[in-house]
Design an enzyme around this catalytic site. Structure first.
Site, PDB file in Angstrom:
ATOM      1  N   GLY A 115     -10.602  -7.341  -3.108  1.00 17.65           N
ATOM      2  CA  GLY A 115      -9.846  -7.350  -4.354  1.00 17.65           C
ATOM      3  C   GLY A 115      -8.884  -6.185  -4.287  1.00 17.65           C
ATOM      4  O   GLY A 115      -8.742  -5.536  -3.240  1.00 17.65           O
ATOM      5  N   ARG A 118      -6.747  -0.501  -3.851  1.00 16.57           N
ATOM      6  CA  ARG A 118      -5.918   0.695  -4.003  1.00 16.57           C
ATOM      7  C   ARG A 118      -4.581   0.346  -4.661  1.00 16.57           C
ATOM      8  O   ARG A 118      -3.559   0.992  -4.434  1.00 16.57           O
ATOM      9  CB  ARG A 118      -5.670   1.378  -2.662  1.00 16.57           C
ATOM     10  CG  ARG A 118      -5.060   0.497  -1.580  1.00 16.57           C
ATOM     11  CD  ARG A 118      -4.699   1.349  -0.371  1.00 16.57           C
ATOM     12  NE  ARG A 118      -4.224   0.534   0.740  1.00 16.57           N
ATOM     13  CZ  ARG A 118      -3.622   1.033   1.811  1.00 16.57           C
ATOM     14  NH1 ARG A 118      -3.423   2.324   1.915  1.00 16.57           N
ATOM     15  NH2 ARG A 118      -3.227   0.242   2.785  1.00 16.57           N
ATOM     16  N   LYS A 177       0.605   0.170  -4.780  1.00 10.36           N
ATOM     17  CA  LYS A 177      -0.235   0.464  -3.626  1.00 10.36           C
ATOM     18  C   LYS A 177      -0.402   1.981  -3.583  1.00 10.36           C
ATOM     19  O   LYS A 177       0.586   2.720  -3.642  1.00 10.36           O
ATOM     20  CB  LYS A 177       0.438  -0.040  -2.344  1.00 10.36           C
ATOM     21  CG  LYS A 177      -0.469  -0.124  -1.131  1.00 10.36           C
ATOM     22  CD  LYS A 177       0.263  -0.853  -0.010  1.00 10.36           C
ATOM     23  CE  LYS A 177      -0.636  -1.058   1.200  1.00 10.36           C
ATOM     24  NZ  LYS A 177       0.081  -1.821   2.267  1.00 10.36           N
ATOM     25  N   ASP A 208     -10.400   5.602  -0.666  1.00 15.79           N
ATOM     26  CA  ASP A 208      -9.967   6.598  -1.644  1.00 15.79           C
ATOM     27  C   ASP A 208      -8.887   6.063  -2.582  1.00 15.79           C
ATOM     28  O   ASP A 208      -8.447   6.762  -3.493  1.00 15.79           O
ATOM     29  CB  ASP A 208      -9.478   7.874  -0.951  1.00 15.79           C
ATOM     30  CG  ASP A 208      -8.312   7.646   0.005  1.00 15.79           C
ATOM     31  OD1 ASP A 208      -7.706   6.557  -0.040  1.00 15.79           O
ATOM     32  OD2 ASP A 208      -8.016   8.555   0.803  1.00 15.79           O
ATOM     33  N   GLY A 209      -8.449   4.823  -2.370  1.00 19.68           N
ATOM     34  CA  GLY A 209      -7.456   4.232  -3.255  1.00 19.68           C
ATOM     35  C   GLY A 209      -6.058   4.783  -3.085  1.00 19.68           C
ATOM     36  O   GLY A 209      -5.184   4.535  -3.924  1.00 19.68           O
ATOM     37  N   ARG A 252      -2.869 -14.949  -4.968  1.00 19.98           N
ATOM     38  CA  ARG A 252      -2.988 -15.223  -3.545  1.00 19.98           C
ATOM     39  C   ARG A 252      -3.832 -16.467  -3.294  1.00 19.98           C
ATOM     40  O   ARG A 252      -4.539 -16.938  -4.185  1.00 19.98           O
ATOM     41  CB  ARG A 252      -3.663 -14.023  -2.848  1.00 19.98           C
ATOM     42  CG  ARG A 252      -3.069 -12.673  -3.207  1.00 19.98           C
ATOM     43  CD  ARG A 252      -4.120 -11.569  -3.131  1.00 19.98           C
ATOM     44  NE  ARG A 252      -3.629 -10.310  -3.690  1.00 19.98           N
ATOM     45  CZ  ARG A 252      -3.207  -9.285  -2.965  1.00 19.98           C
ATOM     46  NH1 ARG A 252      -3.237  -9.354  -1.660  1.00 19.98           N
ATOM     47  NH2 ARG A 252      -2.775  -8.192  -3.544  1.00 19.98           N
ATOM     48  N   ASP A 298      -5.967 -13.501   2.056  1.00 20.32           N
ATOM     49  CA  ASP A 298      -5.721 -12.680   0.873  1.00 20.32           C
ATOM     50  C   ASP A 298      -4.347 -12.023   0.928  1.00 20.32           C
ATOM     51  O   ASP A 298      -3.918 -11.413  -0.053  1.00 20.32           O
ATOM     52  CB  ASP A 298      -6.808 -11.618   0.701  1.00 20.32           C
ATOM     53  CG  ASP A 298      -6.957 -10.711   1.914  1.00 20.32           C
ATOM     54  OD1 ASP A 298      -7.326 -11.238   2.978  1.00 20.32           O
ATOM     55  OD2 ASP A 298      -6.684  -9.508   1.816  1.00 20.32           O
ATOM     56  N   ASP A 305       2.815  -7.158   1.326  1.00 15.38           N
ATOM     57  CA  ASP A 305       1.649  -6.382   1.753  1.00 15.38           C
ATOM     58  C   ASP A 305       1.728  -6.033   3.238  1.00 15.38           C
ATOM     59  O   ASP A 305       0.986  -6.558   4.068  1.00 15.38           O
ATOM     60  CB  ASP A 305       0.354  -7.127   1.435  1.00 15.38           C
ATOM     61  CG  ASP A 305      -0.800  -6.152   1.221  1.00 15.38           C
ATOM     62  OD1 ASP A 305      -0.544  -4.939   1.204  1.00 15.38           O
ATOM     63  OD2 ASP A 305      -1.944  -6.598   1.063  1.00 15.38           O
TER      64      ASP A 305
END
Length: 465
Positions: free
Chosen positions: A93, A96, A116, A128-129, A189, A257, A267
């Site tokens: 999911g 980040r 992002k 850590d995102g 997606r 995804d 992405d």
């Protein structure tokens, strides 16, 4: 894609609310030590009525994520599953990033602003995102180059450096951090549908299908909405696969995804542009089997779209879905011809297939670079001084003679340049090194300007199906 999008007034939207609470989770952005504006895409901002924001307001919205008036009151981390290198993963999911806002362009098309590196979410797992600044710079370069080459791509909207030091296992650390915002035509997606199917949630599958058809494709659902949607995705993704090939681009991670239901490229991680027409060229160092190699991208995307068909199966019989999937190879072939002729600056004519085969064979046998070839032959006649007289180009020279140039094919001053604009890994690293070592952003901004000049020379892209 149009290189000069039509300016728009700001028109906020909240269409994603029709899928809540089942599509995402409300989240908050991380608090960053600093917010230093490094890149604002005013061309993209003008297309959604945001180019007039001051830098202070820009940082408030895209560095600290104050809501845009009239749009989403709080960011949403979207939920999805997906096949990653053909292995199903239900534990993913937005880990980040999040959907920050929705809005419309001048034509009324619904668009998303997604992030992002904006911090941890319920799907971060052990991450850590965060996003490295280098990753943000690379996404600018990828999206700008792809847009100039006619690919239907997300736009890198904003990069803000955050003043954090990140540790990464696959690059020198500590490294600088950033938060990025991208403008795209939906973050829904294939994996969004896979998650609904995994949980046997037919109601959500129906709502996702309706959302995609009515909000993203602006179509009225017909007698068989799932097959109708799959048909549109097949058309768009076949075109996407062809556009990658003609651009010489390798996405690197074509997991389900990472394929959205509008067929828009987005992405970007370990992407590369291949210098040569090399079917086995890979972008990701971890793609040991070459699953997503340059020459296998159509296969990979078609496989992903088949997973959408599987996900839609609870709503409809298999036959109409299979019929739509079987259209992919022919549509891909048609898109290859249309896009190859567009980049070459020639009218498609009756049957460009043999000419294209001869061009690819010439590049492969002589080791001529992709960018070099298209630059030298734009308009269907070899550039003065270009050496294509050897036997490896004989078939192509004969074939291209039957194709007319598009009007004004070589009018732009770019076509008189000795060297084509390209985006290979050595240049990417040089641009990053200037930033990393000397905080010198001049090479990046100069490269963006050069890419946009090339885009102007190509003119409006071939569009999508």
């Amino acid at each position: 894609m149009n290189q000069t999008p039509q300016p728009a007034t700001y028109r906020p939207a909240t269409e994603i609310d029709t899928l809540m609470p089942d599509i995402g989770d409300p989240v908050a952005a991380a608090h960053f030590p600093q917010t230093i504006l490094r890149y604002r895409n005013d061309r993209a901002a003008a297309s959604v009525g945001l180019a007039g924001l001051s830098d202070e307001d820009w940082l408030a919205h895209f560095g600290r994520f104050a809501p845009l008036e009239g749009s989403l009151p709080r960011p949403l981390a979207l939920r999805y599953h997906g096949h990653q290198f053909r292995h199903y993963n239900p534990d993913i999911g937005d880990g980040r990033g999040f959907l920050f806002a929705q809005l419309r362009d001048a034509g009324g098309r619904l668009l998303d602003l997604g992030t992002k590196g904006s911090g941890q979410t319920p799907y971060s797992r052990f991450g850590d995102g965060r996003l490295t600044l280098k990753g943000g710079v690379r996404e600018i370069l990828a999206t700008e180059m792809l847009e100039a080459l006619g690919v239907n791509t997300s736009k890198t909207f904003s990069i803000v450096e955050t003043g954090e030091a990140l540790e990464r296992n696959d690059e020198p650390s500590p490294t600088r951090a950033a938060v990025m915002v991208r403008l795209s035509h939906s973050h829904v997606r294939i994996g969004s549908f896979q998650r609904a199917a995994f949980h046997d949630d037919k109601a959500l599958l129906e709502r996702l299908t309706d959302y995609a058809l009515t909000r993203l494709y602006a179509e009225t659902p017909g007698d068989n909405p799932p097959a109708q949607l799959l048909g549109r995705v097949v058309e768009r993704t076949a075109d996407l696969a062809a556009s990658y090939m003609v651009a010489g681009f390798v996405h690197g991670v074509l997991n389900s995804d990472n394929i959205n239901v509008t067929g828009e490229s987005f992405d970007y991680g370990p992407w590369r542009f291949t210098p040569l027409w090399d079917a086995g060229f890979t972008a990701a160092y971890f793609d040991h089997a070459g699953l997503y190699a340059f020459g296998r991208q159509a296969e990979a995307i078609h496989w992903d779209v088949a997973q959408l068909a599987v996900s839609l199966r609870p709503l409809v019989e298999a036959e109409p879905l299979i019929a739509q999937l079987e259209r992919f190879p022919a549509l891909y072939g048609e898109a290859m011809q249309r896009r190859f002729c567009w980049r070459l600056g020639v009218e498609p004519g009756a049957d460009p297939g043999p000419m294209i085969e001869a061009a690819v064979r010439g590049m492969v046998t002589t080791g001529t670079g992709i960018d070099r070839f298209f630059h030298d032959w734009h308009g269907g006649v070899a550039r003065d001084g270009a050496a294509y007289g050897d036997a490896g180009w004989a078939t192509f020279r004969e074939a291209i003679a039957g194709f007319a140039a598009v009007p004004g094919a070589r009018d732009h001053a770019y076509w008189a340049d000795e060297t084509p604009c390209s985006m290979h890994i050595e240049e990417v690293e040089a641009i990053w090194n200037a930033i990393d070592k000397d905080d010198d952003w001049t090479p990046l901004y100069a490269k963006v300007a050069a890419i946009r000049r090339m885009g102007e020379a190509h003119g409006d892209g071939p569009g999508v199906v």
